[in-house]
Design a protein around this motif. Structure first.
Motif, mmCIF file in Angstrom:
data_model
loop_
_atom_site.group_PDB
_atom_site.id
_atom_site.type_symbol
_atom_site.label_atom_id
_atom_site.label_comp_id
_atom_site.label_asym_id
_atom_site.label_seq_id
_atom_site.Cartn_x
_atom_site.Cartn_y
_atom_site.Cartn_z
ATOM 1 N N THR A 120 -57.378 -26.370 1.126
ATOM 2 C CA THR A 120 -57.282 -25.053 0.490
ATOM 3 C C THR A 120 -57.243 -25.200 -1.027
ATOM 4 O OG1 THR A 120 -54.861 -25.042 0.536
ATOM 5 C CG2 THR A 120 -55.991 -24.093 2.460
ATOM 6 N N LEU A 121 -57.648 -24.145 -1.697
ATOM 7 C CA LEU A 121 -57.587 -24.145 -3.161
ATOM 8 C C LEU A 121 -56.150 -24.322 -3.636
ATOM 9 C CD1 LEU A 121 -60.086 -21.255 -3.974
ATOM 10 C CD2 LEU A 121 -60.457 -23.710 -4.232
ATOM 11 N N SER A 122 -55.215 -23.679 -2.944
ATOM 12 C CA SER A 122 -53.800 -23.778 -3.338
ATOM 13 C C SER A 122 -53.317 -25.216 -3.275
ATOM 14 C CB SER A 122 -52.930 -22.926 -2.420
ATOM 15 O OG SER A 122 -53.310 -21.587 -2.494
ATOM 16 N N TYR A 123 -53.721 -25.939 -2.241
ATOM 17 C CA TYR A 123 -53.280 -27.331 -2.121
ATOM 18 C C TYR A 123 -53.885 -28.182 -3.236
ATOM 19 C CZ TYR A 123 -51.806 -31.773 -0.229
ATOM 20 O OH TYR A 123 -51.211 -32.999 -0.086
ATOM 21 N N TYR A 124 -55.188 -28.017 -3.480
ATOM 22 C CA TYR A 124 -55.818 -28.775 -4.562
ATOM 23 C C TYR A 124 -55.131 -28.475 -5.901
ATOM 24 C CZ TYR A 124 -59.668 -30.262 -1.547
ATOM 25 O OH TYR A 124 -60.421 -30.832 -0.557
ATOM 26 N N ARG A 125 -54.775 -27.212 -6.122
ATOM 27 C CA ARG A 125 -54.099 -26.847 -7.373
ATOM 28 C C ARG A 125 -52.708 -27.459 -7.479
ATOM 29 N NH1 ARG A 125 -56.075 -21.134 -6.232
ATOM 30 N NH2 ARG A 125 -58.089 -21.085 -7.263
ATOM 31 N N SER A 126 -52.058 -27.671 -6.342
ATOM 32 C CA SER A 126 -50.704 -28.238 -6.357
ATOM 33 C C SER A 126 -50.707 -29.725 -6.704
ATOM 34 C CB SER A 126 -50.029 -28.041 -4.993
ATOM 35 O OG SER A 126 -50.561 -28.941 -4.030
ATOM 36 N N LEU A 127 -51.855 -30.372 -6.593
ATOM 37 C CA LEU A 127 -51.939 -31.813 -6.851
ATOM 38 C C LEU A 127 -52.031 -32.102 -8.352
ATOM 39 C CD1 LEU A 127 -54.325 -32.847 -3.951
ATOM 40 C CD2 LEU A 127 -51.887 -33.316 -4.115
ATOM 41 N N GLN A 128 -50.930 -31.921 -9.025
ATOM 42 C CA GLN A 128 -50.819 -32.204 -10.461
ATOM 43 C C GLN A 128 -50.177 -33.581 -10.631
ATOM 44 O OE1 GLN A 128 -51.966 -30.046 -12.875
ATOM 45 N NE2 GLN A 128 -52.725 -28.840 -11.148
ATOM 46 N N ALA A 152 -58.490 -34.104 -7.162
ATOM 47 C CA ALA A 152 -58.276 -32.693 -6.816
ATOM 48 C C ALA A 152 -59.014 -31.779 -7.795
ATOM 49 C CB ALA A 152 -56.786 -32.368 -6.805
ATOM 50 N N LYS A 153 -58.990 -32.112 -9.077
ATOM 51 C CA LYS A 153 -59.720 -31.309 -10.071
ATOM 52 C C LYS A 153 -61.210 -31.323 -9.775
ATOM 53 C CE LYS A 153 -56.581 -31.919 -13.971
ATOM 54 N NZ LYS A 153 -56.423 -32.545 -15.294
ATOM 55 N N GLY A 154 -61.718 -32.491 -9.405
ATOM 56 C CA GLY A 154 -63.136 -32.603 -9.051
ATOM 57 C C GLY A 154 -63.479 -31.754 -7.844
ATOM 58 N N LYS A 155 -62.603 -31.741 -6.853
ATOM 59 C CA LYS A 155 -62.821 -30.923 -5.654
ATOM 60 C C LYS A 155 -62.838 -29.437 -6.011
ATOM 61 C CE LYS A 155 -63.086 -33.464 -1.920
ATOM 62 N NZ LYS A 155 -64.231 -33.371 -1.026
ATOM 63 N N LEU A 156 -61.917 -29.024 -6.862
ATOM 64 C CA LEU A 156 -61.868 -27.622 -7.294
ATOM 65 C C LEU A 156 -63.161 -27.227 -8.006
ATOM 66 C CD1 LEU A 156 -58.193 -27.255 -8.540
ATOM 67 C CD2 LEU A 156 -59.264 -25.971 -6.682
ATOM 68 N N LYS A 157 -63.642 -28.109 -8.881
ATOM 69 C CA LYS A 157 -64.891 -27.826 -9.586
ATOM 70 C C LYS A 157 -66.048 -27.712 -8.602
ATOM 71 C CE LYS A 157 -63.750 -29.910 -14.040
ATOM 72 N NZ LYS A 157 -64.021 -31.017 -14.968
ATOM 73 N N GLU A 158 -66.092 -28.605 -7.630
ATOM 74 C CA GLU A 158 -67.160 -28.585 -6.628
ATOM 75 C C GLU A 158 -67.118 -27.290 -5.796
ATOM 76 O OE1 GLU A 158 -70.407 -29.731 -4.309
ATOM 77 O OE2 GLU A 158 -69.690 -30.447 -6.246
#
Length: 196
Positions: A120-128, A152-158
């Motif tokens: 999920t986008l929320s999970y990717y965003r939580s990976l700081q 995670a940032k790369g996944k969000l961009k994709e």
């Protein structure tokens, strides 16, 4: 001005006459060549089968999505300190093994639920970088590394790129449909003019 209208009407009638002739010729060809007609039926059948397969594929994806969401709901109900839709936090590395060892949820449901949760986008965003990972009790169990945060940032961009492409494609298809509808409407108007 009246002459211009008459010229347009005459030209339209001429074009409609030519269209009628072409349609008659095409009908004659169909009658004369049953092989072509059977090929047309085969092509239509193949197209129909492809549409059916596409519909079944969509139904299958929908069923999978529903099953994934049901498994995720079960996981959230069983481990509310760890899994949440709102307060999403990074999970402990190896949490799947912990879930399997706990034996509260079936293996296939654990895999479905985890796959849905961590994509999920929320999970990717939580990976700081430096964020605390949590275990089944909601307690800290490690930290997110720089490399994991970058991934995670790369996944969000994709994901965002794919969404933009999908939206762009949908807009393009909509514009083509509107263009086709306008053309059909104009042709119908021309046919109605001939009928007068």
């Amino acid at each position: 001005m009246n002459d211009n209208v008459n010229v347009v009407v005459e030209r339209t009638e001429q074009l409609l006459g030519e269209l009628d002739q072409l349609l008659e010729q095409r009908e004659q060809i169909r009658v004369d060549t049953p092989k072509q007609q059977s090929e047309s039926v085969i092509v239509n059948d193949v197209a129909s089968t492809a549409n059916t397969a596409s519909t079944e594929n969509t139904k299958s994806r929908s069923k999978n999505r529903v099953a994934n969401q049901a498994a995720l709901k079960l996981l959230m109900e069983t481990y509310p300190k760890t899994f949440s839709r709102t307060g999403v936090r990074p999970l402990k590395i190896g949490i799947q093994e912990d879930l399997l060892a706990d034996e509260k949820i079936a293996k296939n449901k654990i895999k479905r639920a985890l796959a849905s949760y961590v994509r999920t986008l929320s999970y990717y965003r939580s990976l700081q970088a430096g964020a605390a990972r949590i275990d089944l009790a909601g307690e800290a169990a490690g930290e997110v590394s720089e490399q994991e945060a970058e991934h995670a940032k790369g996944k969000l961009k994709e994901i965002n790129r794919q969404r933009r492409e999908r939206d762009q494609q949908q807009r393009k298809e909509q514009a083509e449909k509107e263009k086709s509808d306008r053309l059909t409407n104009k042709l119908e108007q021309l046919v109605n003019l001939k009928g007068r």
